[in-house]
Design an enzyme around this catalytic site. Sequence first.
Site, short mmCIF file in Angstrom:
data_model
loop_
_atom_site.label_atom_id
_atom_site.label_comp_id
_atom_site.label_asym_id
_atom_site.label_seq_id
_atom_site.Cartn_x
_atom_site.Cartn_y
_atom_site.Cartn_z
N ASP A 262 40.92 23.33 84.44
CA ASP A 262 42.08 23.01 85.25
C ASP A 262 42.38 24.26 86.07
OD1 ASP A 262 44.23 21.89 86.48
OD2 ASP A 262 45.21 21.21 84.65
C1 BGC Z 1 46.71 20.08 87.69
C2 BGC Z 1 45.46 19.25 87.82
C3 BGC Z 1 44.99 19.24 89.25
C4 BGC Z 1 44.78 20.67 89.71
C5 BGC Z 1 44.29 20.77 91.13
C6 BGC Z 1 46.57 21.45 88.34
O1 BGC Z 1 47.82 22.05 88.45
O2 BGC Z 1 47.05 20.21 86.34
O3 BGC Z 1 45.70 17.93 87.37
O4 BGC Z 1 43.82 18.48 89.37
O5 BGC Z 1 46.01 21.36 89.62
O6 BGC Z 1 45.28 20.45 92.02
#
Ligand code: BGC
Length: 751
Positions: A262
């Site tokens: 993530d």
């Molecule tokens: C989120 C993810 C997301 C990623 C990219 C993170 O803050 O938890 O779900 O895909 O950002 O935007």
Amino acid sequence: MLTIILAAALSVATPVLREDNIPQIVSLLTLEEKAAILVGCGSTAFDGIGRNDVGVKGSAGATHPIPRLGIPSIVFADGPAGLRIDPVRPGTDKTYYCTGFPIGTMLASTWNTAIVRSVGEAMGNEVLEYGVDVLLAPGMNIHRNPLCGRNFEYFSEDPLLCGEIAAAYVQGVQSNGVGTSVKHFALNNQELNRLHNDARVSERAAREIYLRAFEIAVRKAQPWTLMSSYNYINGVHASENRWLLTDVLRDDWGFRGVVVTDWGGGYDTAAQIHAGNDLIQSGSDARYNALIEAVKDGRLAMEYVDACVTRALELIVKCPAFRGYKFSEAPDLEAHAKVCRAAADEGIVLLKNHGALPAGPDGVTALLGVTSYAFIAGGTGSGDVHRPYVVDLRQGLSDAGFKLESGLDEFYTAYMQDERWRCKMIDGNNSWVIDRERPIEVVPDELIKQAALTSDRAVVTIGRVFGEGKDRDLYYSYMLQEREVELLRKTADAFHAQGKKVTVILNVGGVVEMASWQDLADAILLCWQPGEEGGHSVASALSGEVNPSGRLPMTISRRYEDEPSAANFPRVFEDKPFNYSFYRRLEGNKKDYVVKDIDYTDYAEDIYVGYRYFGTKARGAVAYPFGYGLSYTSFRWSDLKIEKTGSLSEDSKCLKVSLTVTNTGKRAGKDVVELYVKAPGRSIDKPERELKAFAKTPLLEPGQSCTVQMTVPVESLASWENGAWSLEKGRYRIIAARNASDKGLRKALRL
Ligand code: BGC
């Protein structure tokens, strides 16, 4: 001459990436280039050598290209309710809107894998045509607690429903030749302190509930990528957890794809690569340098780096960027709006109907509640989509020929004009903003009383929006606010005094408390956050043009305190306006595990999540059971048949279950058959019942029948005991039921 010959020889000698020469390419990459492939473009340390100018505006991240070996950059962008990219770009009038589909919870409410697949196909086409390679979706964490701020992105409290819906979504998206990233793996069930919280869970609950959903999606649909989560699991960060990412995911389940962190998740880059977390997104110079240093000083063996690079290249060769796909930047948004509408039509859940529905479009409808005039298409955060429009209920009803009561219509139109700025900020199209407040309900009593005289029925919408980065506030988000209950009470009093019915529409990203006010409503339609076409779908459900066929993908308990995880979920910030996810970053990332539910969360309810708990230990605490939903027609079930296939010793042993469903009412409709299994529960502690299969019928005309077929692999009945799966011997009951509390049709068999 010599230089020309040398250059020619060199260009022959340097191969470019192909599907069949990955090992050779890996052997030619320098350590710096390997690090550049693994650590995303958020890092600039590599810029001098390879990048840049990669990406699609508003996408989430990309990998570094290595031009000398023909390795392109690939682009990641969010979901899950559609593709999230910026709708406008400098220097052009052209727009890049994407379809805002129903939220994940609503897709699960359809209990229809075919329709979810069609949503995935349409969404994946936008991914392809806007030049993105991998969609960062679906979100598939289990609904452990109704206050989790990202539940709307997720599917269900049940791992089977969650896994099957996710698999259909992945298959749909990937049928376009683009990738998905199922997320957030794993046990990311709260937002508060999400980067640092330690989920403490038994291996049984992990395997049977929280990991099982991912297992189903991985085995059935082989997502190209999977996103590790921000949290710790039993003391080890998810992205640094070799047990999770290699032993379970790859060795046990046969995952062949790539694991992506993530964004900014985890701390120790070397540990991540060693664990099998292939790509570090969005990347930073620190991560890039850390990887190189770890190899140089011997803390990270090159074989782990090479394993990750190999998998990364295996992903890259599948991507549109590698194929040189010429994207159009012009997907068919009109066609996709129809898919959005069809999915929302099937995901609306009719929770209550005391003779109120269907109603209209004839007569006059009194439309109340600020949210009727500013519908919420989706939630906030990275799961938000820049959609071209949102059809609110006012527009949806008008388009469907409903005549709206003029006094209220004028009042709300003027009021919402003033409140527009506030809605703009919070209607789910502006992302990353704090949910909580909708414009307050201020409609004058006289207008309600007047409307009760001049109209035939009342429709009141209650709205809730929230999203990534914080959990929901019990009092402001889960409970109805005083003014909302007052609005319902005044409307019910006025309309009931005239013998007229009141319907409540819940336009919400997650469940709200219902037990205290539901008696005021004659009908309740739970329409979730239905995407850009929402108002049209709700109008069709009200008029009966579409017969509701959604079913709850979670239990709605009577009180929050009755939730099995209520005692082990953060509720400490109710007196403070925000509870940011980044709340507790300890010095030097040391964990000292001091604060319960913030530094760590005990999954003390173990496998007893949702209906597994309520059905076994607290039956009376349910307002609406898991799987519940009404229809405007009635169905008769008959001929429950069960057949065992394969011999006892075979892995492929299955129960084949069939059942005949007949529409015995006066309207066409679809029904859902939920197949639960009750285990003997003697030698192993087992819930009263567990969902093991489900089927949705096609549209059945009055009098029409169909036979639904369901398959239950016998191994799916096993429990995790002492480090292995074990199947209890004895008498199993197979229960075909309408919801988790329904007695249903039963048959017993010995296994
Ligand atoms: C989120 C993810 C997301 C990623 C990219 C993170 O803050 O938890 O779900 O895909 O950002 O935007």
